[in-house]
Design a protein around this motif. Structure first.
Motif, PDB file in Angstrom:
ATOM      1  N   GLN A 202       0.841  -1.189   0.000  1.00 53.88           N
ATOM      2  CA  GLN A 202       0.000   0.000   0.000  1.00 53.88           C
ATOM      3  C   GLN A 202       0.878   1.241   0.000  1.00 53.88           C
ATOM      4  N   ILE A 203       0.453   2.235  -0.708  1.00 53.08           N
ATOM      5  CA  ILE A 203       1.215   3.485  -0.773  1.00 53.08           C
ATOM      6  C   ILE A 203       0.869   4.354   0.433  1.00 53.08           C
ATOM      7  N   THR A 204       1.871   4.935   1.032  1.00 55.39           N
ATOM      8  CA  THR A 204       1.667   5.854   2.152  1.00 55.39           C
ATOM      9  C   THR A 204       1.840   7.291   1.663  1.00 55.39           C
ATOM     10  N   THR A 205       1.406   8.230   2.490  1.00 59.46           N
ATOM     11  CA  THR A 205       1.559   9.640   2.125  1.00 59.46           C
ATOM     12  C   THR A 205       3.026  10.003   1.968  1.00 59.46           C
ATOM     13  N   PHE A 206       3.858   9.495   2.878  1.00 59.32           N
ATOM     14  CA  PHE A 206       5.279   9.776   2.788  1.00 59.32           C
ATOM     15  C   PHE A 206       5.886   9.162   1.527  1.00 59.32           C
ATOM     16  N   GLY A 207       5.469   7.952   1.206  1.00 62.96           N
ATOM     17  CA  GLY A 207       5.971   7.313  -0.002  1.00 62.96           C
ATOM     18  C   GLY A 207       5.545   8.061  -1.257  1.00 62.96           C
ATOM     19  N   LEU A 208       4.314   8.557  -1.279  1.00 63.94           N
ATOM     20  CA  LEU A 208       3.840   9.337  -2.424  1.00 63.94           C
ATOM     21  C   LEU A 208       4.641  10.625  -2.550  1.00 63.94           C
ATOM     22  N   THR A 209       4.933  11.261  -1.412  1.00 65.41           N
ATOM     23  CA  THR A 209       5.726  12.495  -1.436  1.00 65.41           C
ATOM     24  C   THR A 209       7.135  12.230  -1.960  1.00 65.41           C
ATOM     25  N   LYS A 210       7.745  11.150  -1.506  1.00 66.37           N
ATOM     26  CA  LYS A 210       9.087  10.804  -1.990  1.00 66.37           C
ATOM     27  C   LYS A 210       9.082  10.524  -3.488  1.00 66.37           C
ATOM     28  N   ALA A 211       8.051   9.848  -3.961  1.00 66.92           N
ATOM     29  CA  ALA A 211       7.973   9.543  -5.391  1.00 66.92           C
ATOM     30  C   ALA A 211       7.824  10.823  -6.209  1.00 66.92           C
ATOM     31  N   LEU A 212       7.028  11.760  -5.712  1.00 65.76           N
ATOM     32  CA  LEU A 212       6.868  13.041  -6.409  1.00 65.76           C
ATOM     33  C   LEU A 212       8.178  13.821  -6.397  1.00 65.76           C
ATOM     34  N   PHE A 213       8.865  13.790  -5.269  1.00 64.74           N
ATOM     35  CA  PHE A 213      10.157  14.470  -5.193  1.00 64.74           C
ATOM     36  C   PHE A 213      11.140  13.862  -6.189  1.00 64.74           C
ATOM     37  N   TYR A 214      11.045  12.570  -6.394  1.00 62.21           N
ATOM     38  CA  TYR A 214      11.981  11.887  -7.294  1.00 62.21           C
ATOM     39  C   TYR A 214      11.857  12.399  -8.730  1.00 62.21           C
ATOM     40  N   ILE A 215      10.649  12.750  -9.168  1.00 56.84           N
ATOM     41  CA  ILE A 215      10.480  13.178 -10.567  1.00 56.84           C
ATOM     42  C   ILE A 215      10.777  14.673 -10.752  1.00 56.84           C
TER      43      ILE A 215
END
Length: 1247
Positions: free
Chosen positions: A288-301
């Motif tokens: 499951q995706i977490t808010t922190f994981g989503l934020t890190k993924a957005l930061f990555y791009i």
């Protein structure tokens, strides 16, 4: 000195002219004659320019790209000559202002002034000529070529004369030599350009002939590649890669095809797979995706843009403090305290370099922030869309389509907008630290008082920020409720219109809006208090700091006071923005939480069915011991289907029947994998095609709905139309199968939509066909025809599973399944199960009873059959004539205004609230505030001694007391201005909302048939939000910025009135740049609004038709469509952001140049001519000149972009209305009806 040589030359030739031809070697005489010729040419080219503009305005010209040789270089050369003459003009003016005037000096100055004007006119003439060129001419106009040859000849001759004079007199080289040398070099280039021609002309002319050989239908619009991706370093630095699209927008209204594609790094087609891969790698142990994981993924791009903008923001912040740091030293220099030789020019150079560095870093900082935000938003929207394709039915029940659309339209937008604020937290610490260090350098321990005052102001902002956040949350919740109700009402408007209930439901919308307006009103007045703190913060900090200096006996010198005032001004923005940044941070976190929660919802179980490749076995569909439930966590007692065991071989026809709610549709959903499998196994071999009970039709052409992503096979296509009885329907329509279907197939009958849906399935040539009672929406005759043509003939060799309530369709089935309470109670052929159980017998008996009841009624209506047929035929013929006579599609592309927003739109908006009565008071409050602010700073600069040795004009207590009084007056003006503006904004938003919604609800049904609800929702949400929250403050900001700019010009002109000479041409150039840029920016803003509707509409259609999309395995195609629509929305948004910085960087450079010339003048004039304190005050105000000049144009441009929302609301406020609800002349009296009687005559009703 060099400039004294001018008079020496005149004296030399007055004393030594002996022959009649000696005057030909007199440089004064030559420049006098040349100045006269320049004046005549200036008149001629002005008349030519006006005449050409008149001719262009009166005729329609086909605008094409010009073939002029070295066009950009020629234009640059003309601008360079104009700037060079302007510099000569000011150097002469400043020097002779100190040393006096003479006739020769006046001639020299006149020559420079005329040179500036004429080369400016030549530049404008060149631009006008090329912008409106109707031919592929390779030669410049004769008048320009003659002028260039003459200019080069005279410049060379003058240079020879200058050299001869230098040899005769042995004086130092004069300014004439420099001027004539530059003119000769540039004139040589202009001569070469004027006497050459473009050899590519012939090839271009051949290219012009090619379109004539092809019909217009064969022309294909070629996508314009990304100009950003292929730009050079210099082009990226100056945003020159935007020049082509801005030039095109200046010639014609831009369309989406005119906007270049996005670079690969910004295209969601490239970014989305990267984000998806990163999110999958960051999932937790439960996948499951977490808010922190989503934020890190957005930061990555966007991490590169984050790092780059961090460095740019730091550089921009540090350069902003260079001016305040140097202002004290500058004032001391003007007072005669010179530390070293040429200190004044070194200070000017430092000011100039710091402003230029700040200009470039700030512009690229802003652009990169927007680039990162647009990229993040597009990627999130793509992620939300993909989730909508895979979300399970159970999860969808907990989230309405309106709420899911809000994730995309509101939350994703908010995450993208956070890019503006992501560096604020650490930048504000650096800004405050540098400011305190600077204050400590100037004012010593009083800097501690500044720090305390700054902290107090920040703390005062926090409760307002919390209140503002709560009110905004209430505002968004009430808006969500209103938009949800509006969406539901628009979907069912036909029912409301037929029942006459539209005004009742309008009152419900108004009631929901009243709740929203209550929160909006509180929010606006809170915003006024926040604005009061923003403008009052520097004043409060300044009063506390200066009072501390007075209390502790710290001397206040004018230079240090001005440096402190400039520092307080810089601190104003971070102090104001920090609470806002905190608020936006938490809002963004809430949005990320909402999106992450949505992304964690349960998906369709991809393992629910075992997909087997075609040809693996004889079995097409097999379910063994299947137990299914829509709720994956359902107990064994709450199963939807129980103990299902079926085996369907290839080529079989299977009929499913049963009472309502017995589980027939759920059985097909099991085969599709839509229902959660609790136990058992499901095997499906081959491709599937599904026809739902409720037709799902996409907005678009009928042909596209039938093809559904497949290539056109005309023979097969015609067979499908024949089998589905669609040919006669298409003949009625003016555009046949090219007719555009309205939203949800609004312009088709239920039977037509069902037959199009069947045709879509037939054309797919699938292995397995699943029909969910497709004949219930058509009459008996059409149903029998469809069953015969489609089921028995077209799909003769296919596997077909169909649900039906028509018993006459059951005997043709190879297998009949009878369902009751989620179980298969009987299975077999028609004759085998007819007498084997009661359930099937009950169904057959009920059907026969219904048929006998119908037969008994036929005798009663047989007499009216002939009449009804005649009436029906006449009606159909009339309808056919009406439809075929209409040559326009029912659903058109969204209408958008083109060209400049008319002044009437601004005037109507300003006068909407209270007839515009409060507008003059708002302007008056700002004028008084500006006067008091300038007066307070003037008082502090004048009342403080320039140095410790100078006497103070007033004592310290009087100085601070008067400053406090003026500061209180400023604060009251700010408060009054904010409250009045909030009152006007709230009233205008309320009136516009009521007008638009009344017009929409009173519009005829044809308006809703031809207008997708996404367009209406876009105006009710996005445009109304702009009117509520943005436009009033944009109007106010523009007016306030104009008043501030005039105040700065007044202060600088009071110190040195000669600077007006440069303000005029720079102002003209700024206005010209803004007018040149505005058409492109305006159309791109409109394109952003127009392109947002299709994204929302496509999203809404996909959510409602997700089952059909999955059944055809079309998820990939729909995702690609969504990615394209997202890129189409991001393209004008991205280029609009770049265009803004294109304009900003040029305005900043012009303002910086103006400021530099002003400083040069201040250091060039004799000491004592101007009070150093007043000159320092003017320089302090000049530090913000470029920012304010850019702010004026930016607010005007942004206002033009935002006012389009008002324009769009006015557009929907003037929809032609239905006839009035009540006609007083036809209204019955109060006693009607006097009798309770209904008289029906000759009524005939047919199915």
């Amino acid at each position: 000195m060099e400039l004294q040589n001018v008079s020496r030359f005149g004296m030399f030739y007055n004393s030594s002219m002996n022959t009649p031809t000696d005057f030909l070697l007199n440089p004064i005489f030559l420049h006098r004659c040349f100045a006269s010729i320049q004046f005549l040419f200036l008149l001629f080219i002005s008349i030519s320019c006006v005449w050409k503009r008149f001719k262009i305005d009166q005729t329609v010209v086909a605008k094409q790209s010009s073939g002029y040789l070295f066009l950009k270089q020629t234009l640059f050369c003309s601008l360079l000559l104009s700037l060079f003459n302007l510099v000569l003009c000011f150097l002469n003016n400043f020097y002779w202002y100190r040393n006096g005037w003479s006739d020769e000096k006046i001639v020299t100055l006149l020559h420079a002034v005329l040179g500036t004007l004429i080369w400016s006119f030549v530049s404008v003439y060149l631009h006008t000529l090329v912008s409106n060129s109707s031919t592929q001419s390779s030669k410049y106009p004769l008048v320009l070529r003659v002028w260039w040859v003459f200019f080069f000849t005279v410049s060379c001759y003058s240079l020879v004369v200058d050299y001869i004079n230098y040899k005769r007199t042995h004086n130092p080289p004069s300014m004439f030599i420099l001027s004539d040398s530059v003119s000769s070099l540039l004139g040589l280039f202009l001569c070469f350009v004027g006497l050459s021609h473009n050899r590519e002309e012939e090839g271009q002319n051949h290219n012009l002939e090619e379109p004539l050989l092809n019909s217009s239908s064969d022309r294909v619009r070629v996508e314009i590649p990304s100009t950003y991706e292929n730009a050079s370093f210099f082009s990226l630095l100056t945003f020159s890669w935007m020049s082509a699209i801005i030039a095109k927008g200046n010639k014609k209204p831009l369309d989406l095809e005119d906007v270049p594609q996005l670079a690969d790094i910004d295209s969601v087609k490239q970014v989305f797979p990267i984000l998806l891969q990163k999110i999958e790698s960051l999932n937790d142990e439960n996948h499951q995706i977490t808010t922190f994981g989503l934020t890190k993924a957005l930061f990555y791009i966007v991490w590169k843009e984050v790092v780059i903008t961090g460095f740019l923001g730091l550089a921009s912040s540090l350069t902003s403090f260079v001016g305040p740091y140097l202002i004290d030293e500058f004032v001391q220099y003007l007072n005669g305290h010179k530390a070293y030789k040429n200190q004044g020019f070194v200070l000017v150079a430092a000011f100039f370099v710091s402003k230029m560095v700040g200009c470039f870093t700030q512009r690229h900082w802003y652009f990169k922030l927007q680039q990162a935000g647009i990229r993040a938003r597009s990627a999130i929207v793509a992620m939300i869309y993909q989730k909508g394709l895979t979300i399970s039915g159970q999860s969808k029940q907990g989230n309405s389509s309106g709420e899911i659309i809000n994730f995309m339209a509101v939350d994703a937008e908010r995450v993208g907008d956070y890019a503006w604020y992501m560096h604020d937290f650490w930048l504000v610490l650096i800004q405050v630290g540098v400011a305190l260090a600077l204050l400590y350098k100037n004012l010593g321990l009083a800097a501690i008082a500044s720090l305390v005052a700054t902290i107090v102001v920040l703390l005062a902002n926090l409760p307002l920020g919390n209140i503002q956040e709560k009110l905004q949350d209430d505002l968004m919740k009430s808006k969500d409720k209103r938009m949800k109700a509006t969406s539901e009402i628009l979907r069912n408007m036909r029912i409301l219109k037929l029942q006459g209930w539209e005004m009742k439901f309008l009152s419900k919308i108004i009631k929901l809006r009243d709740e929203e307006e209550n929160a909006l009103k509180k929010y606006m007045y809170t915003l006024s208090l926040t604005s009061f703190i923003f403008w009052g913060a520097p004043i409060v900090v300044a009063v506390v700091t200066f009072a501390t200096c007075l209390f502790f006996g710290i001397p206040l010198e004018s230079g240090k006071v001005l440096s402190a005032l400039a520092t307080f001004k810089i601190l104003q923005e971070p102090i104001y923005n920090l609470p806002d940044s905190i608020s936006v941070f938490f809002q963004t976190k809430v949005s990320l939480d909402r999106i992450a929660t949505y992304l964690r919802l349960t998906d369709i179980d991809s393992n629910a069915i075992d997909k087997v490749p075609p040809g693996s076995s004889d079995v097409a569909v097999e379910i063994i011991n299947g137990n299914f439930a829509w709720d994956a966590n359902a107990s064994s007692s709450n199963l939807t289907l129980k103990d299902i065991n079926i085996r369907v071989n290839h080529g079989m026809r299977v009929a499913v029947c049963g009472t309502v709610g017995s589980g027939k549709s759920s059985l097909l959903s099991c085969i599709l994998g839509e229902v959660s499998k609790i136990s058992g196994s499901v095997k499906v071999e081959g491709t599937k095609a599904y026809v739902a009970q409720s037709p799902w039709i996409q907005s678009g052409k009928i042909e596209d709905n039938i093809l559904f992503g497949r290539e056109m096979d005309r023979e097969k296509y015609d067979k499908v139309l024949e089998a589905c009885s669609l040919k006669k329907d298409l003949e009625i329509l003016s555009f046949g199968d090219q007719t555009v279907i309205g939203e949800r197939g609004i312009n088709l009958s239920g039977g037509q939509k069902q037959r199009i849906q069947i045709a879509r399935a037939l054309y797919q040539d699938a292995d397995i066909y699943l029909f969910d009672d497709p004949f219930s929406a058509v009459d008996a005759h059409t149903g029998s025809h469809l069953f015969k043509e489609c089921m028995l003939q077209f799909l003769e060799s296919k596997t077909v599973i169909y649900i039906t309530h028509q018993i006459e369709f059951l005997p043709a089935a190879d297998l009949i399944l009878v369902l009751k309470d989620g179980r298969i109670t009987q299975a077999g052929k028609y004759n085998d199960i007819l007498n084997s159980g009661s359930e099937f017998m009950d169904l057959v008996g009920a059907h026969k009873d219904a048929l006998s009841a119908i037969d008994s009624m036929e005798a009663n209506v047989q007499q009216g059959t002939t009449i009804s047929k005649k009436i029906t035929n006449e009606t159909q013929n009339s309808k056919t004539d009406d439809i075929s006579g209409s040559k326009a599609q029912l659903v058109q592309e969204e209408e958008r205004e083109k060209g400049k927003v008319g002044f009437s739109v601004y005037w109507k908006y300003i006068t909407t609230a209270y007839g515009g009565a409060l507008a003059p008071f708002i302007v008056l409050a700002q004028i008084v505030f500006q006067i008091l602010q300038i007066g307070s700073n003037y008082w502090m600069a004048w009342g403080s001694p320039v140095s410790e040795s100078d006497p103070a004009p007033v004592n310290g207590s009087t100085l601070i007391m008067v400053y406090v009084i003026l500061a209180v007056g400023c604060a009251l003006c700010i408060l009054a201005r904010g409250l009045l503006l909030a009152t006007v904004a709230y009233k205008a938003a309320t009136i516009l909302f009521h007008k638009m919604h009344l017009s929409i609800f009173r519009s005829p049904m044809s308006f809703f048939d031809s207008t997708p609800s996404g367009r209406i929702l876009n105006r009710a949400s996005t445009d109304q939000s702009a009117v509520d929250m943005q436009i009033p403050y944009q109007v106010g900001s523009f007016v306030f910025a104009i008043i501030q700019l005039l105040g700065i010009i007044a202060v600088m002109s009071q110190a040195a009135w000669q600077v007006i000479v440069i303000f005029i041409p720079v102002g003209v150039m700024c206005i010209w740049l803004q007018q040149y840029y505005l058409p492109s920016a305006r159309e791109m803003a409109r394109l952003v609004g127009v392109c947002k509707g299709p994204v929302i509409q496509n999203f809404a259609e996909t959510i409602s038709g997700s089952t059909t999309i999955r059944s055809f395995d079309q998820q990939g195609r729909f995702q690609d469509t969504n990615l394209k629509l997202n890129d189409d929305f991001a393209r004008p948004k991205f280029h609009a952001a770049a265009a803004m910085e294109w304009l900003g960087i040029r305005l900043d450079m012009l303002s910086t140049l103006t400021f530099a010339v002003f400083l040069i003048f201040l250091v060039s004039i004799p000491e004592g001519t101007i009070d150093p304190s007043i000159a320092g005050l003017a320089a302090t105000y000049g530090l913000t000149l470029n920012t304010l000049n850019g702010w004026v144009v930016w607010t005007l441009t942004n206002l033009e972009n935002k006012i389009i929302s008002v324009e769009r609301i006015f557009q929907y406020s003037s929809i032609p209305s239905e006839p009035p609800l009540v006609i007083e002349s036809n209204r019955p009296d109060d006693q009607w009806p006097s009798q309770g009687e209904v008289d029906i005559r000759h009524l005939q009703v047919f199915n």
